[in-house]
Design an enzyme around this catalytic site. Structure first.
Site, PDB file in Angstrom:
ATOM      1  N   ASP A  14     -46.552 -19.754   9.215  1.00  0.00           N
ATOM      2  CA  ASP A  14     -45.930 -19.767   7.807  1.00  0.00           C
ATOM      3  C   ASP A  14     -45.890 -18.418   7.311  1.00  0.00           C
ATOM      4  OD1 ASP A  14     -46.255 -22.635   8.138  1.00  0.00           O
ATOM      5  OD2 ASP A  14     -48.418 -22.511   7.141  1.00  0.00           O
ATOM      6  N   GLU A 229     -39.579 -28.647   3.764  1.00  0.00           N
ATOM      7  CA  GLU A 229     -40.815 -28.043   3.102  1.00  0.00           C
ATOM      8  C   GLU A 229     -40.172 -26.664   3.507  1.00  0.00           C
ATOM      9  OE1 GLU A 229     -43.983 -28.903   5.438  1.00  0.00           O
ATOM     10  OE2 GLU A 229     -43.212 -28.498   7.479  1.00  0.00           O
TER      11      GLU A 229
HETATM   12  O1  FUB Z   1     -49.085 -24.918   7.425  1.00  0.00           O
HETATM   13  C1  FUB Z   1     -49.229 -26.109   7.094  1.00  0.00           C
HETATM   14  C2  FUB Z   1     -47.938 -26.701   6.864  1.00  0.00           C
HETATM   15  O2  FUB Z   1     -47.156 -26.614   7.985  1.00  0.00           O
HETATM   16  C3  FUB Z   1     -47.072 -25.710   5.854  1.00  0.00           C
HETATM   17  O3  FUB Z   1     -47.447 -25.691   4.651  1.00  0.00           O
HETATM   18  C4  FUB Z   1     -45.648 -26.321   6.367  1.00  0.00           C
HETATM   19  O4  FUB Z   1     -44.629 -25.510   5.900  1.00  0.00           O
HETATM   20  C5  FUB Z   1     -45.947 -26.375   7.752  1.00  0.00           C
HETATM   21  O5  FUB Z   1     -45.647 -25.183   8.555  1.00  0.00           O
END
Ligand code: FUB
Length: 328
Positions: A14, A229
């Protein structure tokens, strides 16, 4: 063609990259080993602290500045320090981070430092009115003197589908539930301008709309293009580029608009699926070139919750379309 991982002594994911004080600083999640089984709720992403990385050149040496914030030091957090980001204003640095509160609800916190490498001192409570995951800050170089925005949101484990009207949380909507139907609008990322002190929202949270080439909002069933996301915002030649992960179809895509709130018109893919379920990125300009930071699970041989951050150069064509640079 993948680059080498930025670091191999820890797992990182991330990546939110910014240029601070003449260097690239990367604010990643710090993945760790766990025996929690993979599930759609994302319980296996059980991170407990953050490191900060920095580098001065593409493919150059990377400094790990060590642990800059721990879950144990944040009074409101129960678990799961997910994807963070950072911003600077008036010589202070702010780390924005999502985590579950004591009720198991994802909120977004802020922590402050006098330097980009931390350590960061957390506020005792999350940002009032914040929810879901994946905060991404954006400082606009506009006429209003550098307004700062925070984008956030993620569906399924990120709980965006549990929220109605910014203040009603329905826990029965946890897991992979999202609206279904060919004409149901897709759930969307959220955005709010940050207050001058950078510790709160200066306005009600709004939805970010992504539309197709005819101006129609993307629908929930359009899994190849709709927001899932990992939002990111950057500006190129006066246009606002909103990019994000499509989640269950594993693309990094982008949409272009005329202001920070949108609407944004879907413009295409930045990155095809990588090894591993999640894909998450940031885009930053450094010394006149543009770079994509992302993660994959090649180093862990495909273990979804053990990811590594990588970096690739991107280029724009005459129409402002993004592609990966051929020569890396
Ligand atoms: O790293 C946890 C979660 O996985 C993140 O918040 C999302 O964007 C995905 O990468």
């Amino acid at each position: 063609m993948a680059s080498d991982p930025l670091v191999t002594h820890i797992y990182t994911a991330d990546p939110s990259a910014h240029v601070f004080e003449g260097k690239i600083y990367v604010y990643p999640s710090h993945d760790r080993e766990t025996d929690i089984q993979f599930n759609d709720n994302g319980d296996q992403y059980d991170m407990a602290d953050y490191h900060v990385l920095s580098l001065s050149e593409f493919n150059g040496p990377v400094t790990d500045h060590g642990v800059v914030l721990k879950a144990d030091d944040v009074p409101w957090v129960s678990k799961q320090l997910w994807a963070p980001d950072a911003a600077t204003k008036n010589g202070r640095y702010y780390l924005y981070f999502p985590a579950r509160d004591k009720e198991g609800i994802f909120r977004i916190g802020v922590a402050e430092s006098d330097r980009p490498s931390g350590p960061f001192k957390p506020d005792p409570s999350p940002i009032p009115g914040s929810y879901s995951i994946d905060p991404a800050s954006f400082v606009d170089d506009d006429d209003d003197g550098g307004r700062v925005y925070l984008y956030f949101g993620g569906i399924w484990g990120g709980q965006l589908q549990c929220w109605k009207d910014n203040d009603t949380f329905d826990p029965s909507m946890s897991g992979p539930q999202e609206p279904k139907g060919s004409d149901v609008p897709a759930l969307s990322c959220r955005v709010a301008r940050l207050s001058d002190d950078m510790h709160g929202f200066a306005e009600p949270v709004r939805q970010v709309q992504v539309v197709d080439e005819n101006g129609a909002p993307l629908v929930a069933d359009d899994h190849d293009r709709r927001f899932f996301e990992a939002p990111w915002m950057h500006k190129y030649k006066g246009k606002y580029y909103f990019s994000y992960s499509t989640g269950d179809t594993h693309y990094l895509v982008y949409a272009i608009g005329d202001n920070p709130y949108g609407p944004f018109t879907y413009a295409g893919r930045i990155l095809e699926p990588v090894v591993g379920w999640t894909t998450h990125h940031s885009i930053v300009e450094y010394k006149g070139r543009w770079y994509l930071f992302y993660h994959d699970c090649e180093l862990s041989n495909g273990v979804d919750h053990l990811r590594s951050v990588r970096m690739r150069e991107i280029v724009y064509d005459d129409q402002g379309r993004i592609s990966l640079a051929q020569k890396q």
